[in-house]
Scaffold this motif. Structure first.
Motif, PDB file in Angstrom:
ATOM      1  N   GLY A 176     -20.098  56.112  34.555  1.00 36.00           N
ATOM      2  CA  GLY A 176     -20.045  57.468  34.018  1.00 36.00           C
ATOM      3  C   GLY A 176     -20.149  57.440  32.509  1.00 36.00           C
ATOM      4  O   GLY A 176     -19.906  56.407  31.859  1.00 36.00           O
ATOM      5  N   GLU A 177     -20.502  58.574  31.942  1.00 37.15           N
ATOM      6  CA  GLU A 177     -20.770  58.615  30.503  1.00 37.15           C
ATOM      7  C   GLU A 177     -19.507  58.411  29.675  1.00 37.15           C
ATOM      8  O   GLU A 177     -19.484  57.585  28.781  1.00 37.15           O
ATOM      9  CB  GLU A 177     -21.425  59.945  30.136  1.00 37.15           C
ATOM     10  CG  GLU A 177     -21.820  60.029  28.670  1.00 37.15           C
ATOM     11  CD  GLU A 177     -22.664  61.241  28.371  1.00 37.15           C
ATOM     12  OE1 GLU A 177     -23.017  61.432  27.199  1.00 37.15           O
ATOM     13  OE2 GLU A 177     -22.979  61.990  29.329  1.00 37.15           O
ATOM     14  N   TYR A 178     -18.438  59.159  29.968  1.00 36.85           N
ATOM     15  CA  TYR A 178     -17.193  58.940  29.211  1.00 36.85           C
ATOM     16  C   TYR A 178     -16.226  58.225  30.140  1.00 36.85           C
ATOM     17  O   TYR A 178     -15.583  58.832  30.990  1.00 36.85           O
ATOM     18  CB  TYR A 178     -16.591  60.261  28.738  1.00 36.85           C
ATOM     19  CG  TYR A 178     -15.308  60.037  27.962  1.00 36.85           C
ATOM     20  CD1 TYR A 178     -15.358  59.566  26.660  1.00 36.85           C
ATOM     21  CD2 TYR A 178     -14.072  60.269  28.557  1.00 36.85           C
ATOM     22  CE1 TYR A 178     -14.188  59.341  25.948  1.00 36.85           C
ATOM     23  CE2 TYR A 178     -12.898  60.044  27.853  1.00 36.85           C
ATOM     24  CZ  TYR A 178     -12.957  59.582  26.547  1.00 36.85           C
ATOM     25  OH  TYR A 178     -11.808  59.338  25.850  1.00 36.85           O
ATOM     26  N   ASN A 179     -16.168  56.922  30.000  1.00 36.12           N
ATOM     27  CA  ASN A 179     -15.377  56.134  30.949  1.00 36.12           C
ATOM     28  C   ASN A 179     -14.935  54.832  30.296  1.00 36.12           C
ATOM     29  O   ASN A 179     -15.492  53.766  30.562  1.00 36.12           O
ATOM     30  CB  ASN A 179     -16.215  55.850  32.197  1.00 36.12           C
ATOM     31  CG  ASN A 179     -15.385  55.277  33.332  1.00 36.12           C
ATOM     32  OD1 ASN A 179     -14.164  55.242  33.262  1.00 36.12           O
ATOM     33  ND2 ASN A 179     -16.053  54.813  34.365  1.00 36.12           N
ATOM     34  N   PRO A 180     -13.947  54.872  29.407  1.00 33.63           N
ATOM     35  CA  PRO A 180     -13.506  53.648  28.723  1.00 33.63           C
ATOM     36  C   PRO A 180     -12.941  52.626  29.708  1.00 33.63           C
ATOM     37  O   PRO A 180     -12.290  52.989  30.686  1.00 33.63           O
ATOM     38  CB  PRO A 180     -12.435  54.156  27.760  1.00 33.63           C
ATOM     39  CG  PRO A 180     -11.952  55.430  28.358  1.00 33.63           C
ATOM     40  CD  PRO A 180     -13.137  56.047  29.023  1.00 33.63           C
ATOM     41  N   LYS A 181     -13.223  51.369  29.413  1.00 31.60           N
ATOM     42  CA  LYS A 181     -12.698  50.276  30.247  1.00 31.60           C
ATOM     43  C   LYS A 181     -12.288  49.149  29.299  1.00 31.60           C
ATOM     44  O   LYS A 181     -13.137  48.414  28.803  1.00 31.60           O
ATOM     45  CB  LYS A 181     -13.755  49.773  31.230  1.00 31.60           C
ATOM     46  CG  LYS A 181     -14.181  50.796  32.266  1.00 31.60           C
ATOM     47  CD  LYS A 181     -15.241  50.220  33.190  1.00 31.60           C
ATOM     48  CE  LYS A 181     -15.759  51.271  34.135  1.00 31.60           C
ATOM     49  NZ  LYS A 181     -16.560  52.281  33.420  1.00 31.60           N
ATOM     50  N   TYR A 182     -10.984  49.037  29.069  1.00 33.81           N
ATOM     51  CA  TYR A 182     -10.507  47.943  28.236  1.00 33.81           C
ATOM     52  C   TYR A 182     -10.439  46.665  29.064  1.00 33.81           C
ATOM     53  O   TYR A 182     -10.337  46.701  30.295  1.00 33.81           O
ATOM     54  CB  TYR A 182      -9.144  48.288  27.640  1.00 33.81           C
ATOM     55  CG  TYR A 182      -9.234  49.316  26.527  1.00 33.81           C
ATOM     56  CD1 TYR A 182      -9.388  48.916  25.205  1.00 33.81           C
ATOM     57  CD2 TYR A 182      -9.193  50.682  26.807  1.00 33.81           C
ATOM     58  CE1 TYR A 182      -9.497  49.850  24.190  1.00 33.81           C
ATOM     59  CE2 TYR A 182      -9.299  51.624  25.806  1.00 33.81           C
ATOM     60  CZ  TYR A 182      -9.450  51.204  24.490  1.00 33.81           C
ATOM     61  OH  TYR A 182      -9.560  52.126  23.490  1.00 33.81           O
ATOM     62  N   ILE A 183     -10.502  45.518  28.385  1.00 35.20           N
ATOM     63  CA  ILE A 183     -10.595  44.244  29.086  1.00 35.20           C
ATOM     64  C   ILE A 183      -9.720  43.200  28.403  1.00 35.20           C
ATOM     65  O   ILE A 183      -9.549  43.216  27.168  1.00 35.20           O
ATOM     66  CB  ILE A 183     -12.069  43.752  29.147  1.00 35.20           C
ATOM     67  CG1 ILE A 183     -12.195  42.511  30.034  1.00 35.20           C
ATOM     68  CG2 ILE A 183     -12.639  43.502  27.754  1.00 35.20           C
ATOM     69  CD1 ILE A 183     -13.637  42.173  30.370  1.00 35.20           C
ATOM     70  N   SER A 184      -9.150  42.287  29.214  1.00 35.59           N
ATOM     71  CA  SER A 184      -8.293  41.228  28.671  1.00 35.59           C
ATOM     72  C   SER A 184      -8.322  40.041  29.631  1.00 35.59           C
ATOM     73  O   SER A 184      -8.445  40.214  30.846  1.00 35.59           O
ATOM     74  CB  SER A 184      -6.847  41.735  28.512  1.00 35.59           C
ATOM     75  OG  SER A 184      -6.013  40.710  27.997  1.00 35.59           O
ATOM     76  N   GLU A 185      -8.227  38.832  29.069  1.00 34.34           N
ATOM     77  CA  GLU A 185      -8.142  37.622  29.886  1.00 34.34           C
ATOM     78  C   GLU A 185      -6.679  37.205  30.002  1.00 34.34           C
ATOM     79  O   GLU A 185      -5.961  37.122  29.007  1.00 34.34           O
ATOM     80  CB  GLU A 185      -8.954  36.481  29.267  1.00 34.34           C
ATOM     81  CG  GLU A 185      -8.920  35.205  30.124  1.00 34.34           C
ATOM     82  CD  GLU A 185      -9.485  33.992  29.403  1.00 34.34           C
ATOM     83  OE1 GLU A 185     -10.438  33.389  29.939  1.00 34.34           O
ATOM     84  OE2 GLU A 185      -8.976  33.650  28.322  1.00 34.34           O
TER      85      GLU A 185
END
Length: 499
Positions: free
Chosen positions: A370-379
């Motif tokens: 989707g256009e506005y769909n933040p997805k933060y990421i971490s290991e």
């Protein structure tokens, strides 16, 4: 004894037995007396050649008759295919058979043999001689080609051996590098554990002292050890943050093209403007301390060394969103397709793509789009890859190979609103922290297997957005308030013993 069978018998006429016949027919091979010689010549059924017996042709080539020794087989029976004597004929044994002179038959067979000999010498033998010569040449060529092939095989073997040695050396080098990276992680973990042990030891000592004091001091100690120890570090509209060290923190804003480094006293250390002039989408700090940021509009990932910006990756058909640096020095990047219909996580080593994570084992997308769909990421410490999927209202965790481990969509029961995860980070114990932004004003803490442990909701949090943890497990929280600004705050051990 029959005188005709006796070895002492004299020569007789073969027709009338008259002793000592004076004539001999060379063609019929018979001895003839004078009377029988005249009658013999009168037989016109075949040709005759009567000569004095002393002038007859030698019959030394005629074999001895097997039945009438010592008679010579002067004739040859075609039907019986064997030499016979005159007595064999007169006995009626070969009556009606075709009988020819033995010499004629011998001459006929010699002619056949001569023809065969000539054919062998002039035709067959030369052909086989030529075949023998060709075979000799072929054997020589075979030997020569075999030597060439053996030499080529030896050379190719040397090439393969060199390639295998190179591959083995590369594998050993990669293993050494991997060992080095893992050792660095272990050393870092050991340092954190040692630090935590030191703090726990100090707390234990303080608690023992507290046992001998009044309850009034118990409350003061809890507040001293576990309560908020910092205040507002900075105020930026719609921002995120990443720990540069235990003493400094990088921050950026979605509506400003500036990235700023602050110390824990809230003092600006330095700031960097994006290369493109667009707003940075997300930031991360590498193991070596360099700043990395994603430029969604410019489709690039960039690294900041001192104040110099280098574009590491430029995408085609995709746009980078959020980013984190791994324990091995790689970059994990969440990206959207240009049509906003696909989302994936890509691992980069430098500018080289190592891995792409997009689908589960059933071929279904792991992440929403989707256009506005933040997805933060971490290991995480166990190398799991944790993504907070805002639109899916879930935390999606895959292992290092990209296989889905679990999806967290909130605790089993809750009295608050829907779960909308934003910022995500992990601590030294492998626990996962994610900000529950929309109306819930809290932080969820999970163990590394996705089991809900507890909330952080008793520190007057207001719309928590961005999270990061330093090496001492100090937690930084970015708050999105009602006037469109983010307050990045620091708590020491916010998710530790006090919760």
């Amino acid at each position: 004894m029959d005188p005709r069978r006796s070895a002492q018998d004299v020569l007789r006429c073969d027709l009338c037995e008259t002793p000592v016949p004076p004539y001999y027919c060379d063609l019929c091979h018979v001895n003839l007396c004078k009377k029988c010689a005249g009658e013999h010549l009168l037989d016109e059924s075949k040709e005759h050649k009567v000569v004095p017996i002393k002038q007859r042709r030698s019959m030394s080539n005629c074999p001895e008759c097997q039945k009438h020794t010592p008679k010579q087989s002067e004739l040859y029976c075609e039907q019986c295919d064997s030499p016979i004597c005159v007595q064999c004929v007169s006995s009626g044994e070969h009556l009606g058979h075709k009988v020819v002179g033995f010499t004629e038959k011998l001459q006929f067979k010699k002619e056949i043999l001569l023809n065969d000999l000539q054919e062998l010498e002039k035709s067959i033998s030369p052909k086989y001689q030529a075949l023998a010569e060709i075979t000799t040449v072929q054997k020589s060529e075979l030997n020569k080609n075999s030597r060439k092939l053996t030499l080529a095989i030896d050379k190719q073997g040397e090439v393969w051996h060199r390639e295998i040695d190179t591959i083995i050396q590369k594998l050993k080098s990669d293993l050494d590098e991997m060992d080095s990276k893992h050792l660095a992680v272990l050393n870092k973990g050991e340092h954190e554990i040692t630090y935590n042990i030191s703090e726990i030891t100090q707390i234990i000592a303080d608690l023992k002292k507290l046992l001998d004091s009044n309850d009034f001091y118990h409350k003061k100690l809890n507040e001293a050890v576990f309560s908020s120890a910092g205040g507002i570090i900075c105020e930026l509209a719609h921002s995120t943050s990443s720990c540069h060290s235990d003493e400094e923190i990088w921050t950026c804003s979605y509506n400003k093209k500036i990235m700023s480094l602050y110390n824990l006293q809230g003092e600006l250390v330095k700031s960097v403007q994006t290369k493109s002039g667009y707003n940075p989408q997300d930031i991360a700090v590498t193991r070596s301390g360099d700043l990395v940021y994603t430029d969604y509009n410019d489709r690039t990932m960039n690294i900041v060394k001192n104040t110099q910006i280098q574009t590491v990756i430029r995408l085609q058909g995709w746009r980078p969103r959020n980013v984190c640096s791994t324990s091995s020095g790689d970059l994990l990047v969440v990206m959207d397709s240009d049509d906003y219909k696909q989302t994936k996580v890509v691992c980069y080593s430098g500018s080289t793509e190592k891995q792409s994570i997009q689908y589960d084992d059933k071929g279904q997308p792991l992440y929403s789009s989707g256009e506005y769909n933040p997805k933060y990421i971490s290991e995480n410490r166990n190398l799991d890859i944790c993504v907070s999927d805002f639109r899916a209202r879930a935390v999606v965790v895959v292992n290092q190979a990209g296989k889905l481990r679990f999806t967290y969509t909130g605790p089993p029961s809750t009295t608050k609103g829907l779960f909308y995860p934003c910022g995500i980070t992990t601590d030294s114990q492998g626990r996962i922290l994610t900000a529950d932004y929309y109306n819930n004003h809290r932080i969820h803490i999970l163990d590394q297997d996705g089991q809900f442990l507890r909330y952080i909701d008793n520190y007057h949090l207001q719309d928590p957005w961005g999270l990061c943890v330093d090496t001492r497990d100090n937690l930084f929280v970015g708050e999105y308030d009602t006037v469109n600004s983010i307050k990045t705050k620091l708590w020491k051990k916010l998710h530790g013993h006090a919760i």
